[in-house]
Design a protein around this motif. Structure first.
Motif, PDB file in Angstrom:
ATOM      1  N   VAL A 152      -1.471  -5.652 -18.857  1.00  0.00           N
ATOM      2  CA  VAL A 152      -1.078  -6.942 -18.298  1.00  0.00           C
ATOM      3  C   VAL A 152      -1.458  -6.974 -16.815  1.00  0.00           C
ATOM      4  CG1 VAL A 152       1.293  -6.168 -17.811  1.00  0.00           C
ATOM      5  CG2 VAL A 152       0.822  -8.611 -18.060  1.00  0.00           C
ATOM      6  N   TYR A 153      -1.947  -8.120 -16.362  1.00  0.00           N
ATOM      7  CA  TYR A 153      -2.357  -8.332 -14.971  1.00  0.00           C
ATOM      8  C   TYR A 153      -1.315  -9.224 -14.306  1.00  0.00           C
ATOM      9  CZ  TYR A 153      -4.927 -10.269 -11.021  1.00  0.00           C
ATOM     10  OH  TYR A 153      -5.306 -10.662  -9.764  1.00  0.00           O
ATOM     11  N   ILE A 154      -0.888  -8.839 -13.095  1.00  0.00           N
ATOM     12  CA  ILE A 154       0.134  -9.602 -12.380  1.00  0.00           C
ATOM     13  C   ILE A 154      -0.308  -9.778 -10.933  1.00  0.00           C
ATOM     14  CG2 ILE A 154       2.589  -9.779 -11.829  1.00  0.00           C
ATOM     15  CD1 ILE A 154       2.953  -7.392 -13.873  1.00  0.00           C
ATOM     16  N   ARG A 155      -0.264 -11.004 -10.439  1.00  0.00           N
ATOM     17  CA  ARG A 155      -0.585 -11.283  -9.037  1.00  0.00           C
ATOM     18  C   ARG A 155       0.681 -11.169  -8.194  1.00  0.00           C
ATOM     19  NH1 ARG A 155      -3.279 -17.008  -8.805  1.00  0.00           N
ATOM     20  NH2 ARG A 155      -1.168 -17.440  -9.454  1.00  0.00           N
ATOM     21  N   ALA A 156       0.587 -10.544  -7.047  1.00  0.00           N
ATOM     22  CA  ALA A 156       1.747 -10.375  -6.173  1.00  0.00           C
ATOM     23  C   ALA A 156       2.336 -11.719  -5.756  1.00  0.00           C
ATOM     24  CB  ALA A 156       1.374  -9.549  -4.943  1.00  0.00           C
ATOM     25  N   GLU A 157       1.492 -12.715  -5.593  1.00  0.00           N
ATOM     26  CA  GLU A 157       2.001 -14.022  -5.167  1.00  0.00           C
ATOM     27  C   GLU A 157       2.901 -14.666  -6.223  1.00  0.00           C
ATOM     28  OE1 GLU A 157      -1.381 -17.283  -5.984  1.00  0.00           O
ATOM     29  OE2 GLU A 157      -1.985 -15.692  -4.632  1.00  0.00           O
ATOM     30  N   ASP A 158       2.832 -14.193  -7.469  1.00  0.00           N
ATOM     31  CA  ASP A 158       3.701 -14.708  -8.531  1.00  0.00           C
ATOM     32  C   ASP A 158       4.998 -13.921  -8.662  1.00  0.00           C
ATOM     33  OD1 ASP A 158       1.743 -16.595  -9.190  1.00  0.00           O
ATOM     34  OD2 ASP A 158       0.792 -15.247 -10.630  1.00  0.00           O
ATOM     35  N   MET A 159       5.118 -12.815  -7.911  1.00  0.00           N
ATOM     36  CA  MET A 159       6.275 -11.931  -8.030  1.00  0.00           C
ATOM     37  C   MET A 159       7.417 -12.342  -7.112  1.00  0.00           C
ATOM     38  SD  MET A 159       4.451  -8.221  -7.939  1.00  0.00           S
ATOM     39  CE  MET A 159       3.021  -7.866  -8.932  1.00  0.00           C
TER      40      MET A 159
ATOM     41  N   SER B 238      -4.433   2.187 -15.080  1.00  0.00           N
ATOM     42  CA  SER B 238      -3.930   1.011 -14.375  1.00  0.00           C
ATOM     43  C   SER B 238      -4.666   0.862 -13.050  1.00  0.00           C
ATOM     44  CB  SER B 238      -2.425   1.171 -14.108  1.00  0.00           C
ATOM     45  OG  SER B 238      -1.713   1.261 -15.320  1.00  0.00           O
ATOM     46  N   ALA B 239      -4.462  -0.263 -12.394  1.00  0.00           N
ATOM     47  CA  ALA B 239      -5.104  -0.497 -11.093  1.00  0.00           C
ATOM     48  C   ALA B 239      -4.159  -1.272 -10.181  1.00  0.00           C
ATOM     49  CB  ALA B 239      -6.401  -1.275 -11.280  1.00  0.00           C
ATOM     50  N   VAL B 240      -4.227  -0.948  -8.886  1.00  0.00           N
ATOM     51  CA  VAL B 240      -3.418  -1.623  -7.874  1.00  0.00           C
ATOM     52  C   VAL B 240      -4.331  -1.964  -6.704  1.00  0.00           C
ATOM     53  CG1 VAL B 240      -1.431  -1.419  -6.332  1.00  0.00           C
ATOM     54  CG2 VAL B 240      -1.394  -0.270  -8.549  1.00  0.00           C
ATOM     55  N   SER B 241      -4.225  -3.179  -6.208  1.00  0.00           N
ATOM     56  CA  SER B 241      -5.053  -3.579  -5.073  1.00  0.00           C
ATOM     57  C   SER B 241      -4.596  -2.860  -3.805  1.00  0.00           C
ATOM     58  CB  SER B 241      -4.963  -5.085  -4.858  1.00  0.00           C
ATOM     59  OG  SER B 241      -3.630  -5.439  -4.521  1.00  0.00           O
ATOM     60  N   ALA B 242      -5.446  -2.902  -2.783  1.00  0.00           N
ATOM     61  CA  ALA B 242      -5.123  -2.300  -1.486  1.00  0.00           C
ATOM     62  C   ALA B 242      -5.567  -3.247  -0.382  1.00  0.00           C
ATOM     63  CB  ALA B 242      -5.821  -0.949  -1.339  1.00  0.00           C
ATOM     64  N   TYR B 243      -4.922  -3.125   0.766  1.00  0.00           N
ATOM     65  CA  TYR B 243      -5.252  -3.928   1.934  1.00  0.00           C
ATOM     66  C   TYR B 243      -6.740  -3.791   2.242  1.00  0.00           C
ATOM     67  CZ  TYR B 243      -5.234  -5.591   6.726  1.00  0.00           C
ATOM     68  OH  TYR B 243      -5.505  -6.281   7.865  1.00  0.00           O
ATOM     69  N   PRO B 244      -7.447  -4.816   2.549  1.00  0.00           N
ATOM     70  CA  PRO B 244      -7.022  -6.178   2.878  1.00  0.00           C
ATOM     71  C   PRO B 244      -7.040  -7.154   1.702  1.00  0.00           C
ATOM     72  CG  PRO B 244      -9.318  -5.944   3.463  1.00  0.00           C
ATOM     73  CD  PRO B 244      -8.871  -4.609   2.884  1.00  0.00           C
TER      74      PRO B 244
ATOM     75  N   PRO C 264      -5.715  -9.243  -1.546  1.00  0.00           N
ATOM     76  CA  PRO C 264      -4.390  -9.738  -1.914  1.00  0.00           C
ATOM     77  C   PRO C 264      -3.758  -8.817  -2.947  1.00  0.00           C
ATOM     78  CG  PRO C 264      -6.106 -11.374  -2.413  1.00  0.00           C
ATOM     79  CD  PRO C 264      -6.787 -10.151  -1.910  1.00  0.00           C
ATOM     80  N   GLY C 265      -2.448  -8.727  -2.930  1.00  0.00           N
ATOM     81  CA  GLY C 265      -1.747  -7.840  -3.849  1.00  0.00           C
ATOM     82  C   GLY C 265      -1.864  -8.278  -5.298  1.00  0.00           C
ATOM     83  N   ASP C 266      -2.233  -7.350  -6.143  1.00  0.00           N
ATOM     84  CA  ASP C 266      -2.196  -7.569  -7.577  1.00  0.00           C
ATOM     85  C   ASP C 266      -2.146  -6.215  -8.256  1.00  0.00           C
ATOM     86  OD1 ASP C 266      -4.831  -6.678  -7.283  1.00  0.00           O
ATOM     87  OD2 ASP C 266      -5.727  -8.353  -8.333  1.00  0.00           O
ATOM     88  N   LEU C 267      -1.733  -6.236  -9.517  1.00  0.00           N
ATOM     89  CA  LEU C 267      -1.702  -4.984 -10.234  1.00  0.00           C
ATOM     90  C   LEU C 267      -1.981  -5.201 -11.706  1.00  0.00           C
ATOM     91  CD1 LEU C 267       1.199  -3.144 -11.465  1.00  0.00           C
ATOM     92  CD2 LEU C 267       1.996  -4.883  -9.946  1.00  0.00           C
ATOM     93  N   TYR C 268      -2.605  -4.206 -12.294  1.00  0.00           N
ATOM     94  CA  TYR C 268      -2.900  -4.187 -13.719  1.00  0.00           C
ATOM     95  C   TYR C 268      -2.161  -2.991 -14.302  1.00  0.00           C
ATOM     96  CZ  TYR C 268      -5.244  -2.948 -18.018  1.00  0.00           C
ATOM     97  OH  TYR C 268      -5.499  -2.577 -19.308  1.00  0.00           O
TER      98      TYR C 268
ATOM     99  N   ASP D 262       0.830  -1.208   0.000  1.00  0.00           N
ATOM    100  CA  ASP D 262       0.000   0.000   0.000  1.00  0.00           C
ATOM    101  C   ASP D 262       0.865   1.257   0.000  1.00  0.00           C
ATOM    102  OD1 ASP D 262      -2.622  -1.278   0.167  1.00  0.00           O
ATOM    103  OD2 ASP D 262      -2.001  -1.859   2.180  1.00  0.00           O
ATOM    104  N   ALA D 263       1.902   1.264   0.808  1.00  0.00           N
ATOM    105  CA  ALA D 263       2.783   2.439   0.889  1.00  0.00           C
ATOM    106  C   ALA D 263       3.487   2.696  -0.442  1.00  0.00           C
ATOM    107  CB  ALA D 263       3.809   2.243   2.005  1.00  0.00           C
ATOM    108  N   LEU D 264       3.896   1.629  -1.112  1.00  0.00           N
ATOM    109  CA  LEU D 264       4.597   1.765  -2.387  1.00  0.00           C
ATOM    110  C   LEU D 264       3.730   2.436  -3.438  1.00  0.00           C
ATOM    111  CD1 LEU D 264       7.052   1.126  -4.201  1.00  0.00           C
ATOM    112  CD2 LEU D 264       5.986  -1.085  -4.660  1.00  0.00           C
ATOM    113  N   PHE D 265       2.445   2.097  -3.452  1.00  0.00           N
ATOM    114  CA  PHE D 265       1.575   2.601  -4.514  1.00  0.00           C
ATOM    115  C   PHE D 265       0.696   3.776  -4.095  1.00  0.00           C
ATOM    116  CE2 PHE D 265       2.581  -1.693  -6.036  1.00  0.00           C
ATOM    117  CZ  PHE D 265       3.064  -1.355  -7.296  1.00  0.00           C
TER     118      PHE D 265
END
Length: 115
Positions: free
Chosen positions: A89-96, A54-60, A62-66, A25-28
């Motif tokens: 492109v869509y990326i899940r944080a758990e894959d990073m 673009s889009a970035v998830s926020a707590y609570p 799970p992390g992901d970003l488009y 959350d702090a990063l984005f």
């Protein structure tokens, strides 16, 4: 007596919400447009433009970003050019494995004096 006063004070106090932000959350938070590159756990690089669409998830959640535009990436993570016809492109944080934010040149120069 002190216990009773503390208990009474807790009952009268308003409930308050304290979010528990993450480093994600702090990063984005308040992040302007920029390039982002990600090394996936598989070792492949994915990169693109984080912009107004673009889009970035926020707590609570799970992390992901488009990222609204995807770029071809070299084996070392170098940007090789925009993917023709990209719709993002869509990326899940758990894959990073690694995520890097690349500031625009003018912002990067200003940030160098902070260190």
């Amino acid at each position: 007596m002190a216990w009773a006063e503390a208990a009474w004070g807790r009952r009268r106090a308003r409930a308050r919400y304290e979010p528990t932000p993450t480093a994600w959350d702090a990063l984005f938070r308040d992040r302007g447009s920029c390039f982002v590159r990600v090394r996936l756990k598989s070792g492949l690089w994915v990169g693109g433009w984080l912009g107004s669409r673009s889009a970035v998830s926020a707590y609570p959640q799970p992390g992901d970003l488009y990222l609204q535009a995807q770029y071809r990436m070299g084996p070392d993570g170098a940007f090789l050019g925009r993917v023709p016809g990209t719709a993002g492109v869509y990326i899940r944080a758990e894959d990073m494995d690694v995520l890097e934010v690349l500031l625009p040149p003018s912002a990067g120069a200003a940030g160098e004096s902070d260190g």
